[in-house]
Design an enzyme around this catalytic site. Structure first.
Site, PDB file in Angstrom:
ATOM      1  N   SER A 177       0.845  -1.196   0.000  1.00 51.00           N
ATOM      2  CA  SER A 177       0.000   0.000   0.000  1.00 51.00           C
ATOM      3  C   SER A 177       0.881   1.246   0.000  1.00 51.00           C
ATOM      4  O   SER A 177       2.027   1.197   0.465  1.00 51.00           O
ATOM      5  CB  SER A 177      -0.829  -0.028   1.282  1.00 51.00           C
ATOM      6  N   SER A 178       0.322   2.355  -0.469  1.00 52.54           N
ATOM      7  CA  SER A 178       1.109   3.594  -0.494  1.00 52.54           C
ATOM      8  C   SER A 178       1.360   4.139   0.917  1.00 52.54           C
ATOM      9  O   SER A 178       2.231   4.983   1.114  1.00 52.54           O
ATOM     10  CB  SER A 178       0.402   4.661  -1.325  1.00 52.54           C
ATOM     11  N   CYS A 179       0.627   3.636   1.919  1.00 51.38           N
ATOM     12  CA  CYS A 179       0.815   4.171   3.270  1.00 51.38           C
ATOM     13  C   CYS A 179       2.099   3.664   3.929  1.00 51.38           C
ATOM     14  O   CYS A 179       2.419   4.066   5.039  1.00 51.38           O
ATOM     15  CB  CYS A 179      -0.390   3.889   4.154  1.00 51.38           C
TER      16      CYS A 179
ATOM     17  N   TYR B  57      -1.195  -0.612  10.273  1.00 58.56           N
ATOM     18  CA  TYR B  57      -1.351  -1.302   8.985  1.00 58.56           C
ATOM     19  C   TYR B  57      -0.074  -1.163   8.165  1.00 58.56           C
ATOM     20  O   TYR B  57       0.423  -2.117   7.569  1.00 58.56           O
ATOM     21  CB  TYR B  57      -2.540  -0.666   8.260  1.00 58.56           C
TER      22      TYR B  57
ATOM     23  N   LYS C 265       2.498  -3.975   6.596  1.00 59.86           N
ATOM     24  CA  LYS C 265       2.795  -4.064   5.155  1.00 59.86           C
ATOM     25  C   LYS C 265       4.306  -3.962   4.908  1.00 59.86           C
ATOM     26  O   LYS C 265       4.829  -4.637   4.013  1.00 59.86           O
ATOM     27  CB  LYS C 265       2.041  -2.972   4.384  1.00 59.86           C
TER      28      LYS C 265
ATOM     29  N   HIS D  99     -13.154   3.508   2.626  1.00 61.68           N
ATOM     30  CA  HIS D  99     -12.287   4.599   2.186  1.00 61.68           C
ATOM     31  C   HIS D  99     -13.144   5.715   1.599  1.00 61.68           C
ATOM     32  O   HIS D  99     -14.345   5.566   1.406  1.00 61.68           O
ATOM     33  CB  HIS D  99     -11.288   4.080   1.150  1.00 61.68           C
TER      34      HIS D  99
HETATM   35  P1  GDP Z   1      -6.402   7.484   3.709  1.00 62.59           P
HETATM   36  O1  GDP Z   1      -6.132   7.737   2.252  1.00 62.59           O
HETATM   37  O2  GDP Z   1      -5.580   6.374   4.293  1.00 62.59           O
HETATM   38  O3  GDP Z   1      -6.285   8.755   4.524  1.00 62.59           O
HETATM   39  O4  GDP Z   1      -7.885   6.932   3.874  1.00 62.59           O
HETATM   40  P2  GDP Z   1      -9.371   7.407   3.507  1.00 62.59           P
HETATM   41  O5  GDP Z   1      -9.714   7.033   2.119  1.00 62.59           O
HETATM   42  O6  GDP Z   1     -10.244   6.839   4.601  1.00 62.59           O
HETATM   43  O7  GDP Z   1      -9.398   9.002   3.661  1.00 62.59           O
HETATM   44  C1  GDP Z   1      -8.853   9.851   2.708  1.00 62.59           C
HETATM   45  C2  GDP Z   1      -9.252  11.297   3.002  1.00 62.59           C
HETATM   46  O8  GDP Z   1     -10.649  11.474   2.708  1.00 62.59           O
HETATM   47  C3  GDP Z   1      -9.055  11.748   4.440  1.00 62.59           C
HETATM   48  O9  GDP Z   1      -8.591  13.096   4.413  1.00 62.59           O
HETATM   49  C4  GDP Z   1     -10.479  11.708   5.002  1.00 62.59           C
HETATM   50  O10 GDP Z   1     -10.692  12.594   6.089  1.00 62.59           O
HETATM   51  C5  GDP Z   1     -11.270  12.156   3.785  1.00 62.59           C
HETATM   52  N1  GDP Z   1     -12.705  11.832   3.811  1.00 62.59           N
HETATM   53  C6  GDP Z   1     -13.713  12.717   3.554  1.00 62.59           C
HETATM   54  N2  GDP Z   1     -14.901  12.146   3.722  1.00 62.59           N
HETATM   55  C7  GDP Z   1     -14.671  10.844   4.045  1.00 62.59           C
HETATM   56  C8  GDP Z   1     -15.531   9.763   4.333  1.00 62.59           C
HETATM   57  O11 GDP Z   1     -16.759   9.853   4.327  1.00 62.59           O
HETATM   58  N3  GDP Z   1     -14.921   8.559   4.604  1.00 62.59           N
HETATM   59  C9  GDP Z   1     -13.564   8.425   4.622  1.00 62.59           C
HETATM   60  N4  GDP Z   1     -13.038   7.210   4.875  1.00 62.59           N
HETATM   61  N5  GDP Z   1     -12.735   9.455   4.380  1.00 62.59           N
HETATM   62  C10 GDP Z   1     -13.275  10.650   4.096  1.00 62.59           C
END
Ligand code: GDP
Length: 316
Positions: A108-110, A137, A141, A180
């Protein structure tokens, strides 16, 4: 990998594994070995050994993992680190012990440091501190990458590692607590439009930048690398472009036809400010993605409408 090779796709019910199984079948690989969590618990060493001894796969795509969005990762750190470490150790070691010819591990990119130079190059691995919201996580990874590299050095095991950027597509998780951002926003805007809501809450400030890759493109890259890449270094898989969460929200709202307000809830975490992959290593090998974000969101929305339990529950 030949058309008749015995190929194990670990995690074939998940977003990535299901796309891999579709891609392999589409390309005529007819001997897929699949097993469900109920049949083989990959966190159990005995179950994994029994599976490899009885099924004797020749090639393994390790796409099984405990995954989740920003909230699930910060709420269940022990589950994320434990399950992922267990799955990786069991599958990689048992694959080697049981004579697997090649294994491909999906990361993963994280795994990259929170403040690594952008776009993220493979060389940035382990050069700084991780993003705290998903470091559990990420550590698991990173351990998977190191297992692959160590088994290659000590045992000559052909194990490669791929690092996909944020993925989305058919089969995604649309549960608002654990998903996500992209599937979460599809669901939120769909429901807001259906119920005539005047505003939708998007988590965080809307300023973080994210890159999105359609899972069918990832599957195509994964099969390409299984066929063409045999080196210890990790390979990034991305599209080379990112956008803000605010722009992603606007794009999804437009595609779904929602015209109400978008409100940002800054009490929710932003996560890492940016994670754009540098995919030049992959591009130099001759692979490029083919599904645009617009097209990908449209087909994912169609899949959501046709398949998501949450849509059916409302319709019935
Ligand atoms: P990340 O890429 O590991 O940070 O995982 P996410 O896909 O969960 O979140 C990506 C970004 O989208 C973060 O800045 C979240 O705060 C934002 N975000 C905005 N709305 C949402 C939502 O409804 N769900 C999630 N999971 N993230 C959200």
């Amino acid at each position: 990998m030949k058309k008749a090779s015995r190929i194990f796709v670990a995690g074939h019910r998940g977003l990535v594994g299901s796309a891999l199984a579709r891609e392999l079948q589409r390309r005529g690989f007819s001997n897929l070995i699949l097993t469900t969590r109920e049949e083989t618990d990959l966190t159990s060493r005995d179950a994994v050994d029994h599976f490899f001894q009885s099924k004797r796969p020749e090639y393994v795509f390790l796409a099984a993992a405990k995954v989740g969005g920003i909230l699930a990762n910060s709420r269940y750190p022990a589950d994320f680190i434990r399950d992922n470490l267990a799955i990786e150790l069991n599958v990689i070691d048992s694959a080697w012990q049981n004579g697997v010819k090649k294994l491909e591990f999906l990361g993963s990119s994280c795994i990259y440091p929170r403040l690594a130079p952008q776009p993220l190059k493979e060389e940035s691995l382990l050069t700084g501190s991780l993003e705290p919201t998903n470091e559990w996580y990420a550590i698991a990874k990173i351990a998977g990458i190191k297992l692959c590299q160590a088994y290659r050095i000590q045992h000559g095991f052909n194990a490669i590692s791929l690092m996909p950027t944020n993925l989305y597509g058919p089969g995604d998780n649309f549960d608002l607590q654990s998903s996500h951002v992209l599937p979460a926003l599809i669901r939120k805007f769909h429901e807001a439009q259906a119920e005539g809501l005047r505003s939708v809450a998007v988590w965080g400030t809307g300023t973080p930048l994210r890159e999105f890759l359609h899972v069918d493109d990832l599957a195509s890259a994964a099969v390409f690398l299984m066929q063409n890449y045999d080196e210890p270094e990790i390979v990034n898989i991305g599209v080379g472009e990112d956008l803000t969460i605010a722009d992603l929200a606007l794009t999804i709202a437009r595609i779904i036809g929602y015209s109400g307000k978008i409100e940002f809830d800054a009490s929710k975490p932003d996560g890492t400010p940016r994670k754009l992959m540098d995919a030049s290593r992959l591009h130099a090998m001759g692979w490029h993605h083919s599904i645009s974000l617009e097209q990908g969101i449209r087909t994912t929305y169609e899949w959501f409408l046709a398949n998501c339990e949450c849509v059916r529950a409302v319709a019935n």
